[in-house]
Design a protein around this motif. Structure first.
Motif, short mmCIF file in Angstrom:
data_model
loop_
_atom_site.label_atom_id
_atom_site.label_comp_id
_atom_site.label_asym_id
_atom_site.label_seq_id
_atom_site.Cartn_x
_atom_site.Cartn_y
_atom_site.Cartn_z
N ARG A 117 14.01 0.72 -1.42
CA ARG A 117 15.43 0.96 -1.95
C ARG A 117 15.55 -0.38 -2.61
N GLU A 118 15.61 -1.53 -1.95
CA GLU A 118 15.80 -2.92 -2.80
C GLU A 118 14.95 -2.95 -3.90
N ALA A 119 13.55 -2.66 -3.74
CA ALA A 119 12.55 -2.78 -4.87
C ALA A 119 12.71 -1.84 -6.04
N ARG A 120 13.07 -0.66 -5.64
CA ARG A 120 13.77 0.27 -6.61
C ARG A 120 14.86 -0.26 -7.45
N ARG A 121 15.96 -0.89 -6.82
CA ARG A 121 17.22 -1.53 -7.49
C ARG A 121 16.69 -2.39 -8.23
N ARG A 122 15.91 -3.46 -7.92
CA ARG A 122 15.46 -4.60 -8.61
C ARG A 122 14.78 -3.79 -9.95
N ALA A 123 13.66 -3.06 -9.92
CA ALA A 123 13.20 -2.53 -11.16
C ALA A 123 14.28 -2.04 -12.23
N VAL A 124 15.08 -1.33 -11.60
CA VAL A 124 16.13 -0.61 -12.47
C VAL A 124 17.14 -1.54 -13.23
N ILE A 125 17.37 -3.01 -12.39
CA ILE A 125 18.14 -3.68 -13.01
C ILE A 125 17.19 -4.30 -14.27
N GLU A 126 16.04 -4.47 -14.14
CA GLU A 126 14.94 -5.26 -14.88
C GLU A 126 15.08 -4.24 -16.22
N VAL A 127 14.78 -3.07 -16.08
CA VAL A 127 14.89 -2.01 -17.15
C VAL A 127 16.26 -1.91 -17.83
N GLN A 128 17.31 -1.98 -17.03
CA GLN A 128 18.51 -1.98 -17.71
C GLN A 128 18.80 -3.21 -18.51
N THR A 129 18.29 -4.33 -17.96
CA THR A 129 18.45 -5.46 -18.76
C THR A 129 17.91 -5.39 -20.06
N ASP A 174 14.35 6.81 -10.80
CA ASP A 174 15.30 7.93 -9.98
C ASP A 174 14.44 8.72 -9.05
N GLU A 175 13.53 9.00 -9.48
CA GLU A 175 12.54 10.03 -8.76
C GLU A 175 11.64 9.54 -7.69
N VAL A 176 11.86 8.23 -7.68
CA VAL A 176 10.96 7.36 -6.62
C VAL A 176 11.69 7.54 -5.24
N SER A 177 11.07 8.01 -4.28
CA SER A 177 11.71 8.27 -3.04
C SER A 177 11.43 7.12 -2.18
N PRO A 178 12.70 6.39 -1.71
CA PRO A 178 12.64 5.14 -0.85
C PRO A 178 12.37 5.36 0.66
N GLY A 179 12.51 6.89 0.88
CA GLY A 179 12.57 7.30 2.16
C GLY A 179 13.88 6.71 3.08
N LYS A 180 13.23 6.09 4.23
CA LYS A 180 14.58 5.53 4.91
C LYS A 180 14.31 3.77 4.94
N ASN A 181 13.55 3.44 4.20
CA ASN A 181 13.17 2.20 4.15
C ASN A 181 13.73 1.14 3.07
N PRO A 182 14.87 0.47 3.51
CA PRO A 182 15.64 -0.28 2.75
C PRO A 182 14.93 -1.22 1.93
N CYS A 183 13.84 -1.87 2.40
CA CYS A 183 12.97 -2.64 1.38
C CYS A 183 12.51 -1.77 -0.02
N LYS A 196 0.97 -1.28 0.00
CA LYS A 196 -0.11 0.06 -0.05
C LYS A 196 0.68 1.14 -0.07
N ASN A 197 2.23 0.97 0.00
CA ASN A 197 3.16 2.13 0.00
C ASN A 197 3.04 3.19 -1.15
N GLN A 198 3.04 4.06 -1.37
CA GLN A 198 2.85 5.01 -2.53
C GLN A 198 3.96 4.91 -3.23
N SER A 199 5.37 4.77 -2.73
CA SER A 199 6.61 4.44 -3.48
C SER A 199 6.41 3.14 -4.22
N ILE A 200 6.13 2.21 -3.45
CA ILE A 200 5.77 0.92 -4.27
C ILE A 200 5.03 1.05 -5.33
N LEU A 201 3.76 1.58 -5.03
CA LEU A 201 2.89 1.61 -6.02
C LEU A 201 3.22 2.12 -7.26
N LYS A 202 3.95 3.18 -6.90
CA LYS A 202 5.10 4.02 -8.35
C LYS A 202 5.72 3.07 -8.96
#
Length: 472
Positions: A351-363, A340-349, A294-300
């Motif tokens: 941050r990890e979700a964003r990192r994985r999404a970046v890898i998917e796109v870069q692939t 890159d515009e998605v803010s993970p705040g202080k939540n490492p989870c 339900k997190n807005q960053s995750i939804l984005k």
């Protein structure tokens, strides 16, 4: 007339079904009514069991266990008077209560919950070794400590919760505490106040300096409380201490001197930060905090991934997709910018979700780049004919990698699938083929081989990432 009156009364009775039901409830057997009352109480406890994220040694666990056991005794004490329907109702009520007791025990002893606790204990051990400098008002933290804490945070983000609410909550609470310790340490080590001033400047400065020393000690106390390594302090006592320090600062006469007022303001801000951390437990109990779906960053992030999958589908299913490469690559690069515009705040989870999404796109971008390079090479056969032998060997492997990468991108199984093992074996063979290429001192060939090895390793990493069953 009597017949008409009787008919009217009968019609009114049909128009008042609630009243009829009320009468039925009033005629219910006392044992059935008692079972309904007990089940209502059990239902209230059920919600607490579902989100319980602690261990079997916790006070909350023992209280929930005691309350459920009490309800079982209450159910057992209901007199059925030998009536079959009441016996069945009592049996169902007992089974539901026993189910909750079992669920509570499973939540507290789930292997993943114990894994989370083991990681927290690792963090506790690190804090206990490094906590002394904070108590003494220092700010020297070893690189080993910072690296150790970061490693624990990374491993916590990899703990699989399977979507289970209690595990999500336990992981979030643990991450919140450890990441807060990281933040407190970072503030203490990296952020230097523009002051302190010398005690000679003004009598008030001596008092502010004294308060700042107490703030450093409070910082150490807070870390100890967050990590559960302090048995001598409580959050309430620390809150009182911090409030007292602010009162002491407010009472100081700074004689209108701007530099002293600014110094006092900075120290007050440091105290306010520490007070904010004391409210972490309440924040960690918030469903929106630990249910990241339900997190807005995750939804984005998920919205961006959806667009990426549309590009992926178009890229792999269209014949002669080379005509689309330029537009698709531009779209994918735009998705990277949005991530890159998605803010993970202080939540490492997050941050990890964003990192994985970046890898998917870069692939996908890498896949397009490789195919463009292969197609471009085919347009100049006269140049490839005179290529160095080692260059040809590397390009052969790159051609194979392109086909394998296409399969990896489309793969949607797990690590037990035969296709996963086949893809893994194919990638390993390509790495061995590259290892066998002899550049014979040719620097360009060495660079090409190195780049091809990196590509093969990245595809292998992507395959592993897709199948490691990670979730928010």
């Amino acid at each position: 007339m009597a017949g008409a009156t009787s008919s009217k009364r009968h019609h009114q009775a049909r128009q008042k079904p609630d009243g009829g039901r009320g009468m039925d409830m009033g005629n219910q057997h006392p044992s059935v009514k008692r079972l309904h009352e007990i089940q209502k109480q059990v239902k209230e406890i059920e919600q607490q069991v579902a989100v319980f994220s602690g261990l079997s040694t916790d006070r909350d666990y023992k209280e929930l266990e005691r309350n459920l056991t009490k309800q079982l005794f209450e159910i057992d004490s209901v007199d059925t008077e030998g009536k079959g329907d009441i016996q069945q109702a009592r049996k169902r009520a007992a089974q539901e209560t026993e189910r909750l007791l079992k669920e509570l025990e499973q939540n507290a002893n789930h292997p993943r919950r114990l894994e989370i606790e083991a990681l927290f204990k690792e963090a506790q051990a690190l804090v206990e070794r490094e906590i002394t400098p904070f108590y003494e008002g220092g700010n020297d933290i070893s690189d080993e400590f910072e690296e150790g804490i970061q490693d624990i945070v990374l491993r916590l983000t990899q703990v699989k919760t399977g979507g289970k609410i209690s595990l999500r909550k336990a992981r979030y609470r643990t991450l919140t505490k450890i990441c807060t310790v990281q933040e407190i340490i970072e503030n203490a080590v990296k952020k230097q106040l523009s002051l302190p001033l010398s005690n000679d400047v003004h009598p008030s400065v001596s008092k502010i300096n004294s308060v700042m020393c107490e703030v450093n000690k409070a910082r150490g106390t807070l870390i100890a409380l967050l990590m559960g390594v302090s048995s001598n302090d409580t959050c309430r006592h620390l809150s009182c201490v911090l409030t007292g320090l602010i009162a002491d600062l407010d009472a100081l006469d700074v004689c209108g001197r701007t530099e002293i007022r600014n110094y006092r303001k900075e120290v007050v801000e440091e105290i306010n930060k520490l007070q904010k951390y004391l409210d972490l437990d309440e924040e960690a109990n918030s469903t929106q905090a630990y249910d990241l779906a339900k997190n807005q960053s995750i939804l984005k992030i998920e919205e961006i991934r959806k667009k990426m999958k549309e590009v992926h589908s178009l890229l792999l299913k269209t014949e002669n997709a080379s005509d689309l490469y330029l537009g698709l690559k531009a779209e994918l690069q735009g998705l990277i910018a949005h991530l890159d515009e998605v803010s993970p705040g202080k939540n490492p989870c997050i941050r990890e979700a964003r990192r994985r999404a970046v890898i998917e796109v870069q692939t996908l971008i890498t896949y397009i780049d490789l195919n463009e390079a292969l197609e471009k090479r085919q347009k100049y056969p006269e140049q490839t004919a005179v290529e160095h032998r080692c260059h040809k060997a590397v390009w052969t492997v790159l051609g194979n990698l392109s086909q394998i990468q296409k399969e990896v991108i489309s793969f949607d199984g797990n690590r037990t699938d035969k296709n996963y093992m086949r893809l893994e074996e194919l990638l390993t063979k390509q790495l061995l083929a590259l290892d066998a290429v002899d550049p014979q001192g040719d620097e360009r060939c060495k660079a090409a081989r190195k780049q091809a090895v990196k590509l093969a390793q990245n595809i292998l990493y992507y395959l592993d990432m897709k199948t490691d069953e990670w979730e928010y």
